[in-house]
Design a protein around this motif. Structure first.
Motif, PDB file in Angstrom:
ATOM      1  N   ASP A 169      20.662  67.726  53.658  1.00 17.89           N
ATOM      2  CA  ASP A 169      19.895  67.084  52.583  1.00 17.89           C
ATOM      3  C   ASP A 169      19.125  68.167  51.848  1.00 17.89           C
ATOM      4  OD1 ASP A 169      18.942  65.107  50.953  1.00 17.89           O
ATOM      5  OD2 ASP A 169      17.967  63.962  52.532  1.00 17.89           O
ATOM      6  N   ASP A 170      18.559  67.798  50.703  1.00 18.17           N
ATOM      7  CA  ASP A 170      17.776  68.808  49.976  1.00 18.17           C
ATOM      8  C   ASP A 170      16.431  69.043  50.641  1.00 18.17           C
ATOM      9  OD1 ASP A 170      16.800  66.244  49.164  1.00 18.17           O
ATOM     10  OD2 ASP A 170      15.853  67.157  47.426  1.00 18.17           O
ATOM     11  N   THR A 194       9.035  63.107  55.808  1.00 19.33           N
ATOM     12  CA  THR A 194       8.633  62.453  57.060  1.00 19.33           C
ATOM     13  C   THR A 194       9.711  62.541  58.138  1.00 19.33           C
ATOM     14  OG1 THR A 194       9.569  60.308  56.467  1.00 19.33           O
ATOM     15  CG2 THR A 194       7.310  60.755  55.739  1.00 19.33           C
ATOM     16  N   THR A 201      14.653  59.922  56.860  1.00 20.40           N
ATOM     17  CA  THR A 201      16.021  59.917  56.342  1.00 20.40           C
ATOM     18  C   THR A 201      16.965  60.643  57.291  1.00 20.40           C
ATOM     19  OG1 THR A 201      15.063  59.982  54.129  1.00 20.40           O
ATOM     20  CG2 THR A 201      17.402  60.480  54.310  1.00 20.40           C
TER      21      THR A 201
HETATM   22  O1  PRP Z   1      12.056  63.009  55.191  1.00 21.07           O
HETATM   23  P1  PRP Z   1      11.906  61.745  54.412  1.00 21.07           P
HETATM   24  O2  PRP Z   1      10.490  61.239  54.372  1.00 21.07           O
HETATM   25  O3  PRP Z   1      12.832  60.671  54.889  1.00 21.07           O
HETATM   26  O4  PRP Z   1      12.256  62.032  52.900  1.00 21.07           O
HETATM   27  C1  PRP Z   1      13.315  62.888  52.496  1.00 21.07           C
HETATM   28  C2  PRP Z   1      14.257  62.175  51.562  1.00 21.07           C
HETATM   29  O5  PRP Z   1      13.564  61.775  50.376  1.00 21.07           O
HETATM   30  C3  PRP Z   1      14.319  62.197  49.250  1.00 21.07           C
HETATM   31  O6  PRP Z   1      15.297  61.296  48.881  1.00 21.07           O
HETATM   32  P2  PRP Z   1      14.930  59.875  48.245  1.00 21.07           P
HETATM   33  O7  PRP Z   1      14.761  58.887  49.330  1.00 21.07           O
HETATM   34  O8  PRP Z   1      13.816  60.056  47.295  1.00 21.07           O
HETATM   35  O9  PRP Z   1      16.274  59.469  47.534  1.00 21.07           O
HETATM   36  P3  PRP Z   1      17.076  60.089  46.300  1.00 21.07           P
HETATM   37  O10 PRP Z   1      17.562  61.445  46.730  1.00 21.07           O
HETATM   38  O11 PRP Z   1      18.203  59.130  46.104  1.00 21.07           O
HETATM   39  O12 PRP Z   1      16.141  60.159  45.141  1.00 21.07           O
HETATM   40  C4  PRP Z   1      14.974  63.462  49.726  1.00 21.07           C
HETATM   41  O13 PRP Z   1      16.084  63.813  48.927  1.00 21.07           O
HETATM   42  C5  PRP Z   1      15.352  63.123  51.129  1.00 21.07           C
HETATM   43  O14 PRP Z   1      16.602  62.467  51.195  1.00 21.07           O
END
Ligand code: PRP
Ligand code: ADE
Length: 260
Positions: free
Chosen positions: A207-208, A212, A215
């Motif tokens: 992931d990018d 927290t 995801t």
């Molecule tokens: O560690 P976490 O708290 O889980 O957050 C990280 C996630 O949040 C962002 O995606 P987002 O949910 O905003 O989705 P998107 O990439 O579709 O905008 C990011 O790209 C990660 O996937």
């Protein structure tokens, strides 16, 4: 919440020997987010004033890099090993823009779209992951929607693995399994196609960014439910204040840039 810019290449993994960027393990403070980023076209740059080079602005676009010769790339690596620092990571950190109060007040949004405009920084990002994972017998790169779809496929192609999208709900047309999870700003659900992976396969989750950790943990749960071994998770950026790394338990996490 505030996230000043710092820079790091780190892992909690004991399963891989540190190589390249992970051996550099550099952490540099950055200047104020309102200071424009300027990257020298004659990279590799010297590091003494690196703090000012790492400042990132919500209003100043990052300059796209000139093409970089193979010789210059080798020079980058040599300088990196001499200094104990990987100059590629410094450039990647510089190319990420921070936008305050997006998507809601208090969030310092780490915008990787400016990294994608910098052809060298984008390539370096992929190369650093490929260097780490190319000989790890990984058969699956699982990329998380949406920004894991940008970094995952080139890594998968380079290491000879298949790419499996981990998608937001109701996007995948076939039979799916799903996991709910919480985010820094909301809740969501992740889905994966049944049959995309087989029990016993070795996966890298990309992931990018980790905030927290909700995801990435949902992705790990999805893969492990069907018997896949998640070898490591990898992100371009970590927000360490949110302690997402702890949520992953013992699962190794490798990141390039630390937004502290
Ligand atoms: O560690 P976490 O708290 O889980 O957050 C990280 C996630 O949040 C962002 O995606 P987002 O949910 O905003 O989705 P998107 O990439 O579709 O905008 C990011 O790209 C990660 O996937
Ligand atoms: N601060 C942040 N910047 C970009 N993506 C995010 N996902 C969760 N928190 C984020």
């Amino acid at each position: 919440m505030t996230h000043k810019t710092a820079l790091l290449c780190s892992t909690n993994s004991s399963s891989f020997s540190p190589t390249g960027a992970s051996a550099a393990a550099i952490r540099l403070r950055a200047g104020a987010p309102s200071t424009p980023t300027r990257i020298s076209a004659s990279f590799p740059l010297q590091l003494p004033s690196i703090s000012s080079h790492l400042s990132r602005s919500a209003t100043s676009p990052i300059r796209s890099s000139a093409s970089h010769s193979v010789g210059e790339e080798e020079e980058d690596r040599e300088m990196a090993s001499e200094d104990g620092q990987d100059l590629r990571i410094a450039r990647i950190a510089s190319a990420i823009r921070v936008i305050p109060n997006f998507p809601k007040p208090g969030i310092m949004f780490q915008d990787i779209t400016t990294l994608l405009l910098d052809t060298k920084a984008f390539k370096d990002t992929i190369d650093l992951f490929v260097e780490r994972y190319k000989d790890k017998n990984i058969s699956v790169v699982a990329g998380i929607e949406a920004r894991g779809f940008i970094f995952g496929p080139p890594i998968a192609l380079a290491i000879g693995a298949k790419f499996v999208p981990m998608r937001k709900p109701n996007k995948l047309p076939g039979e799916v399994i799903s996991e709910e999870y919480s985010l820094e700003y909301g809740t969501d659900k992740m889905e994966m196609h049944v049959g995309a992976v087989e029990a016993g396969e070795r996966a890298l989750v990309i992931d990018d960014l980790i905030a927290t950790g909700g995801t990435l943990s949902a992705a790990i749960r999805l893969l492990e439910r069907v018997g896949v071994e998640v070898v490591e998770c990898a992100c371009v950026i970590e927000l360490p204040e949110l302690k997402g790394r702890e949520r992953l338990g013992d699962k190794p996490l490798f990141v390039l840039v630390n937004a502290a």
